[in-house]
Structures are given as structure tokens and as C-alpha cells.
Design an enzyme around this catalytic site. Sequence first.
Site, PDB file in Angstrom:
ATOM      1  N   HIS A 242       1.009  -1.340   0.044  1.00 39.46           N
ATOM      2  CA  HIS A 242      -0.107  -0.200  -0.235  1.00 39.46           C
ATOM      3  C   HIS A 242       0.871   1.128   0.194  1.00 39.46           C
ATOM      4  CE1 HIS A 242      -3.280  -2.517   1.719  1.00 39.46           C
ATOM      5  NE2 HIS A 242      -2.340  -2.942   2.572  1.00 39.46           N
TER       6      HIS A 242
HETATM    7  C1  BDR Z   1      -3.364   1.089   4.952  1.00 39.65           C
HETATM    8  O1  BDR Z   1      -3.730   0.185   6.506  1.00 39.65           O
HETATM    9  C2  BDR Z   1      -2.255   0.153   7.399  1.00 39.65           C
HETATM   10  O2  BDR Z   1      -2.354  -2.097   7.910  1.00 39.65           O
HETATM   11  C3  BDR Z   1      -1.386  -0.020   6.365  1.00 39.65           C
HETATM   12  O3  BDR Z   1      -0.006   0.172   6.841  1.00 39.65           O
HETATM   13  C4  BDR Z   1      -2.050   1.456   4.858  1.00 39.65           C
HETATM   14  O4  BDR Z   1      -1.560   2.392   5.210  1.00 39.65           O
HETATM   15  C5  BDR Z   1      -3.897  -0.659   4.318  1.00 39.65           C
HETATM   16  O5  BDR Z   1      -5.733  -0.357   5.170  1.00 39.65           O
END
Ligand code: BDR
Length: 313
Positions: A242
Site C-alpha cells: 500500500h
Molecule cells: C493501510 O493500513 C495499514 O495497515 C497499512 O500500513 C496501510 O497504510 C492499508 O489499509
Amino acid sequence: MAEHRIIIDTDPGQDDAVAILLALASPEIDVLAITAVAGNVPLALTQTNARKVCELAGRPDIPVHAGCAAPLSRSLVTAEHVHGKTGLDGVELPAPTMPLQDEHGVDAILRILADAPAGTVTLCPLGPLTNIATARARDPETFARAKAIVLMGGAYFEVGNITPAAEFNIYVDPEAARDVFASGVPITVLPLDVTHKALITPPRHEAFGALPNRAGPVVASWTSFFERFDKEKYGNDGAPLHDPCVIAYLLEPTLFTTRHINVEIEVDSPLTRGMTVADWWGVTDRAPNADFAGDVDADGFFNLLHTRLARLP
Ligand code: BDR
Ligand code: CA
């Protein structure tokens, strides 16, 4: 001067850590500070993890600040089920020796924005938006000096990951997200719609592991730790990476396609708390307030990431 002068606001998290490494490996980017926030794990861990990652990159000179320990008005929700107990499970990194700055993260954000010429500093939130919204609430005029906010959060087509309706970062502190989206600062959103296309497939994973440096195999250990969660859940070939999408967007915006649309945050409904109500199809007359990404050239993204990570110690 580097093309991008940024503050990374983050809750590391393995994918946050890769985003930090990507930024520190890129000469076009000057990381002015890292501000930690509570999110994936509590603040004591996220600020420690941020310093571990700077040391891994050979950059103990980066100022790391601890920011807010809890959302604006809700109890903290964490994601150890994804990221592990430490937030950075995988190969265990040494405890950091670089200092945590005394200054609070929110004060650091405002000081940096006040000192830099207006319109030159980009905020890059990779976690819940608590620090960012607190800075805006405390001093809206100084906050408005930000050049842009480029954030990972939300979803439209993918809807939610932490609940059926909401993505984690927005869900944890929806009031903060609502305030940030109303700030008037230009916002670019890298939502799940994009990050769920940036999958660490086995060949991509192996390529990180085969890098002849320290950082590559550590990244591979992180991704193989957290991929089990998404692989099981979505049945995909690998986990979504992500947060590095934020930094990749700064470096190569043409890897992504975006639409300038209105995005509002649901804060009232217990069922859809934290939903990003994105007017992707332009069916309301609400004013656009964000560039919302819808697609990514995943091979281009991983090539960029691989090339840059190869430059690290
Ligand atoms: C986001 O949530 C976190 O768990 C990850 O680091 C990312 O920023 C994804 O939904
Ligand atoms: Ca994150």
C-alpha cells in the site's frame, strides 16, 4: 534543492517501512522529518520502528518525532493481525540508537511549514490522519502553506479492508480524515483500488530478496510476513504494497491514473464509519476536493521500487 520536500507521517507497519526506504533511496526527495502516529500498532512502537527503518537505510540523521497516541475522539484500533506484534514483524532489526526528537510531531509539522517558503512542502500521510488534522486544527493558516497532501487511504471500488465499508487508515480516525479532506490543500489519494493492484507476486518478492544489499532481504522478510494475511483473505498471488504507492506517485505520477472528484468521509454511521464516499462517477454537484487514483502500472511501480531499493546499503 530536491524536487520534493516532504514530511512522512506514518505508523510503521511493513509497507510504511518500504515507503520510507523508497523515499530515502530517491535523490528527488528530501525527507524533512518523519512524524509517527498511532495506527497499525501503538505510538511507542511506530516511532521506534520509524527509527529502525532510518538506521537500516543508513540515515540516522532524519529527524523522527512522535505525534498523537490516539485518534481525535475515538479509541485506537490497531492491526497486529496484519503487521504482527511489533508492527514490523519479519527479520528483527536492532533497537535504534538514533534519538527520538523531543519536539511533538504536530509541532514539527507546523514548524517546518512555517519556516519553508509557502507551497514547497508536501505532506505524505501513510497512517491515520490524526497528526495531520491536529496540525490543521491548531494553526489553519500555517497548515495552508503545505504544497499538497499525498496520502494512502480509502477505497471506492474495493470498498473496505478493516470493515466491509472502510479502509484502515480512514476508519481509525474518520473525524481527522473528514477535517483533512475539507482543508482546501490539494489532496491526492492512493486508495485500496490502486494498492490492491500493486501485489508482491512471488517473482517480485524473490527479486527483493536477491538484492545484494542489507535492505532488499529485510524487505523480503517483511513482505513474506505480512502477505499471509492478504493472501488468505483475498486469495491473491501476493500482498498489496500500500504505502509505497504514495512515494512512487511523487516520483512517477504517470504510473497512476487519477480523477479529480469529491470525496467525503462517513463519520456518523456505526455500520459505515470511515467510508470514503467518492463521487467517482460525478453523480453529485459536490465540489471536487481530491485527485483519487483508480489504476496503477504495477510492473512500472515494482521496477521503480526495485531499482531504488538497490541503491540502499
Ligand atoms: C493501510 O493500513 C495499514 O495497515 C497499512 O500500513 C496501510 O497504510 C492499508 O489499509
Ligand atoms: Ca500505514
